[in-house]
Design an enzyme around this catalytic site. Sequence first.
Site: not given
Ligand code: INI
Length: 154
Positions: A89, A87, A58-59
């Site tokens: 997510h 989920t 996400f970042e």
């Molecule tokens: N981030 C990932 O890079 N890979 C994943 O599989 C993942 N899952 O499964 O949740 C994930 N989540 C974190 C997200 O990218 C953010 O860092 C978090 O939501 C904080 O902003």
Amino acid sequence: MKIVEGKLRVVEGKKVAIVSTRWNHFVVDRLVEGAKDAFLRHGGEEENLTHILVPGAFELPMVVEKLLESGKYDGVCALGAVIRGATPHFDYVSAEATKGIASVSLKHKKPVSFGLLTTDNIEQSIERAGTKAGNKGFEAMSVVIELLDLYENL
Ligand code: INI
């Protein structure tokens, strides 16, 4: 007919950043190794390569945006792995990362490659991180290299 295409060689002095996630680092660290290998073996120099770590996928777009805005980099190779869980997510994270990476690349008119694995399970990720389906980090860096050369010729 004139054909314009990029060559797989790092144009002298081009500065490239690898941005990778700490999430799923067991897999993502293999992608980083592949990307570094591609940069160096296509003629890039170590001092022109910078590695930046972010928390999760996400970042990725927000940090790629900062890097391109700084004007210090000619291209960025974004690496990570989003692995489906129980989920929704997965869908939110992978959609935002995908849209965000595409939009910063278009905004800054610089090559940004999409080396983000989006898989249903860990096994599929491992297959793409240096085992039976190759190394998507190597491929993602090769795309940055090809586009850097192509952009010079457009
Ligand atoms: N981030 C990932 O890079 N890979 C994943 O599989 C993942 N899952 O499964 O949740 C994930 N989540 C974190 C997200 O990218 C953010 O860092 C978090 O939501 C904080 O902003």
